[in-house]
Design an enzyme around this catalytic site. Structure first.
Site, PDB file in Angstrom:
ATOM      1  N   ASP A  98      -4.873  -4.688 -15.958  1.00 35.58           N
ATOM      2  CA  ASP A  98      -5.223  -5.551 -15.487  1.00 35.58           C
ATOM      3  C   ASP A  98      -6.255  -7.121 -15.724  1.00 35.58           C
ATOM      4  OD1 ASP A  98      -5.132  -6.675 -12.893  1.00 35.58           O
ATOM      5  OD2 ASP A  98      -6.375  -5.284 -12.072  1.00 35.58           O
ATOM      6  N   HIS A 113      -1.392 -12.345 -14.022  1.00 36.84           N
ATOM      7  CA  HIS A 113      -1.414 -14.605 -14.907  1.00 36.84           C
ATOM      8  C   HIS A 113      -0.788 -14.502 -14.199  1.00 36.84           C
ATOM      9  CE1 HIS A 113      -0.557 -16.075 -18.629  1.00 36.84           C
ATOM     10  NE2 HIS A 113      -0.097 -16.375 -18.447  1.00 36.84           N
TER      11      HIS A 113
HETATM   12  O1  9MR Z   1       1.669 -18.316 -19.563  1.00 34.25           O
HETATM   13  C1  9MR Z   1       2.654 -17.982 -20.104  1.00 34.25           C
HETATM   14  C2  9MR Z   1       3.076 -17.021 -19.538  1.00 34.25           C
HETATM   15  O2  9MR Z   1       3.928 -18.053 -18.308  1.00 34.25           O
HETATM   16  C3  9MR Z   1       4.760 -16.404 -20.497  1.00 34.25           C
HETATM   17  O3  9MR Z   1       4.936 -15.685 -19.424  1.00 34.25           O
HETATM   18  C4  9MR Z   1       3.988 -16.792 -21.629  1.00 34.25           C
HETATM   19  C5  9MR Z   1       5.370 -16.125 -22.582  1.00 34.25           C
HETATM   20  O4  9MR Z   1       6.091 -16.729 -22.964  1.00 34.25           O
HETATM   21  O5  9MR Z   1       3.908 -17.579 -22.265  1.00 34.25           O
HETATM   22  C6  9MR Z   1       2.113 -17.774 -21.508  1.00 34.25           C
HETATM   23  O6  9MR Z   1       1.562 -18.574 -22.197  1.00 34.25           O
HETATM   24  C7  9MR Z   1       1.032 -18.141 -23.774  1.00 34.25           C
HETATM   25  C8  9MR Z   1       1.540 -18.644 -24.285  1.00 34.25           C
HETATM   26  O7  9MR Z   1       3.036 -17.902 -25.039  1.00 34.25           O
HETATM   27  C9  9MR Z   1       0.850 -17.766 -25.644  1.00 34.25           C
HETATM   28  N1  9MR Z   1      -0.652 -18.862 -25.038  1.00 34.25           N
HETATM   29  C10 9MR Z   1      -1.255 -18.422 -24.604  1.00 34.25           C
HETATM   30  C11 9MR Z   1      -0.747 -18.656 -23.454  1.00 34.25           C
HETATM   31  C12 9MR Z   1      -1.258 -18.099 -22.292  1.00 34.25           C
HETATM   32  O8  9MR Z   1      -2.344 -18.344 -22.051  1.00 34.25           O
END
Ligand code: 9MR
Ligand code: 9MR
Ligand code: ZN
Length: 563
Positions: free
Chosen positions: A534, A489
């Site tokens: 993963d 991610h």
């Molecule tokens: O991409 C975001 C990541 O960097 C953070 O650690 C995470 C938790 O706060 O959140 C991710 O974003 C997500 C969001 O919280 C919820 N909708 C989907 C997002 C990822 O595409």
């Protein structure tokens, strides 16, 4: 179509069947290190086979190591081949002809991990163009060049120039708490074990400038941090957009307004730590910069003195209209304490030592969970190793006792765990792998202090775990190992899918709290140590993050320096 699907399923089952049972560190070992292999099916003996000649070169016996390991549910059989020291590339084969992933034995097996885990920070750089010469498929035009807007709660209006620094993680936010903590961990590693961190040729724009690339890379982040300090010495907590960007957005195409939120004492203390360190370390390379760091560190401390209790009360929480990472911390006393330690080391002023003496007994010095939220162990180690004089003796003795207790506790914990990792059920939180590496880190110092190699081995077990000697038989560092994380991610993946180009990113790892939809869907009845997938969407187990790579590169540099 159906045929293809069946074929894929078959390949999947087959590869997992072949690999599932035998776990080793997929990078490898030094000839003289302790070396273990873990089996999840009952076997009595195994052989080590040369990967080129297919010759069996060693016969080993296993022991039943743990029945029903609580973290994984596995019954683990262990083979110890520490006495096999011949350099080469091998795999392990059981009597039932199951094979392990291949691994190497050699003196330089960690050099590449050092280069790439350090390079990962270059890939996270913000505000400059990344050239393909250095960044390969991650090359992109400069991103996030616009000034940040003061959030209304800062009480200020208008904008501020806050260009530069590293993107925090898979998101493009920039957070002082995490940024400062990451560099502070890196500089701690550098000062404790300098030998492995000196190379000047890892392939960043500053390579060849006669300053170790490690320090060049840290300086890139330090310069950004300086832009986040207000006139009164306090630090703005972060600069981000209002919400996380979509996952497929390239950095240079992300143009939404960014907001600068309120000042916090935690951010200010983290900044004071790292600026005091930088003031010492950069003196020999860049006097002017070092001076600036020192001045800013003192200014930050002044802010902390003027604000002796935590700001904001109860720790930082996102304003209602901001939904990015919080890095909220209820307790800033450990950060203040570490700041006092680094300021004392840099300025030798009595008032800092007094602060340390007054506060040391109020803290848990070596808690089991060492992380951006809980930094006192780093403070303790730095005080123990680097202060001199009779006025420090008593404190150092106290730290030594606490460190010794911690080392013994971790040794016992390791001996009770199926894969020798310092994580039991309850410990597999967001970023669990970094927790394991951090928990092992003080043992590298303990090994020196108490002249006890067992402690060092416990620390290195954590690295072995991260690199494949675990219940998933999986390397959690991109590009390292035959079976390793690939679908992480991180929004920079929108630039390429090819992680072989720039490996060296550590992912969060198993997360029993199941804090994203995929984890919830897949692992509701799974043992804690296996709650990992993963997949790009699993941000709670498969994101990358600068502070996780900070401790990874520290281990890699430590290993590199051993030769
Ligand atoms: O991409 C975001 C990541 O960097 C953070 O650690 C995470 C938790 O706060 O959140 C991710 O974003 C997500 C969001 O919280 C919820 N909708 C989907 C997002 C990822 O595409
Ligand atoms: O590392 C952080 C972890 O300790 C927290 O539990 C988690 C949820 O608040 O957030 C992690 O940090 C994320 C940050 O908030 C935003 N950028 C990505 C970070 C790593 O996932
Ligand atoms: Zn950027």
């Amino acid at each position: 179509m159906k045929k293809i699907i069946y074929a894929l399923i078959y390949i999947f089952i087959l590869t997992n069947f072949i690999y599932a049972q035998i776990a080793v560190n997929q990078i490898g070992y030094f000839p003289k290190s302790q070396k273990y292999v873990f089996f999840t099916t009952p076997v009595e003996s195994y052989s080590i086979v040369n990967d080129k000649t297919y010759e069996s070169v060693y016969q080993g016996k296993t022991e039943l190591w743990k029945s029903n390991d609580p973290s994984t549910g596995h019954t683990v059989y262990r083979g110890d081949f520490s006495d096999f020291i011949k350099k080469g590339t091998y795999y392990i084969q059981t009597e039932n002809i199951e094979k392990s992933i291949k691994f190497s034995i050699g003196n330089f097996v960690y050099d590449e991990l050092y280069n790439k885990s350090l390079k990962s920070f270059y890939i996270q750089r913000c505000g400059i163009k990344l050239e393909s010469k250095f960044a390969g498929e991650f090359a992109h035009d400069a991103c996030h060049l616009n000034d940040g807007f003061y959030h209304s709660l800062t009480g200020k209006t208008g904008t501020r120039k806050v260009v530069g620094g590293w993107h925090d993680a898979g998101d493009y936010g920039k957070y002082i708490v995490n940024g400062a903590y990451s560099v502070a961990v890196m500089l701690t590693g550098y000062e404790l074990f300098p030998a492995g961190f000196q190379s000047d040729n890892i392939g960043i724009p500053e390579s060849g400038n006669n300053i170790p690339d490690y320090l060049d890379e840290c300086q890139f982040e330090l310069k950004w941090m300086l832009t986040m300090q207000d006139e009164d010495g306090g630090l703005f907590h972060k600069v981000t957009e209002k919400a996380f960007q979509t996952l497929d957005l390239k950095p240079n195409e992300d143009k939404k307004q960014q907001f600068i939120v309120i000042k916090t004492t935690t951010a200010t203390a983290d900044f004071a730590i790292v600026m005091a360190q930088a003031g010492r370390i950069y003196k020999q390379y860049d006097k002017k910069f070092a001076k600036k760091c020192k001045k800013s560190a003192l200014k930050a401390w002044e802010y902390l003195e003027n604000n002796p209790t935590i700001i904001p009360e109860g720790g930082f929480k996102n304003p209602e209209d901001i939904h990015t990472g919080q890095y909220g911390d209820l307790d800033d006393s450990d950060e203040r304490f570490w700041a006092a330690v680094e300021l004392y080391r840099t300025f030798k002023k009595k008032k800092f030592n007094n602060y340390i003496l007054q506060n040391i007994k109020k803290l848990k010095l070596c808690p089991e969970e060492i992380t951006w939220l809980q930094v006192s162990a780093f403070a303790a180690i730095n005080y123990l190793k680097f202060t001199k004089g009779s006025e420090c003796e008593e404190t150092k003795n106290y730290i030594k006792q606490e460190l010794h207790k911690f080392c013994e506790k971790m040794l016992a914990k390791r001996n009770n765990n199926g894969y020798q990792v310092l994580l039991n059920p309850g410990d597999y939180k967001w970023g669990s792998l970094q927790l394991a590496l951090n928990a092992g880190f003080p043992l590298l110092v303990g090994a020196q202090e108490f002249n006890d190699d067992r402690y060092k081995e416990v620390a290195l077990d954590q690295l072995n775990y991260v690199l494949g000697a675990n219940g998933m038989n999986f390397s959690f560092v991109t590009g390292f190992g035959e079976k390793s994380a690939t679908n992480v991610h991180n929004r920079i993946c929108s630039l390429t899918d090819n992680w072989d180009i720039y490996p060296g990113f550590l992912v969060g790892g198993p997360n029993e709290d199941l804090q994203d939809d995929i984890l919830k869907e897949q692992f509701i009845n799974t043992t804690p140590g296996l709650c990992y997938i993963d997949t790009r969407d699993s941000y709670a187990s498969n994101e990358t993050c600068i502070n996780w790579n900070a401790i990874l590169v520290v281990y890699a540099g430590y290993m590199k320096g051993m030769h």
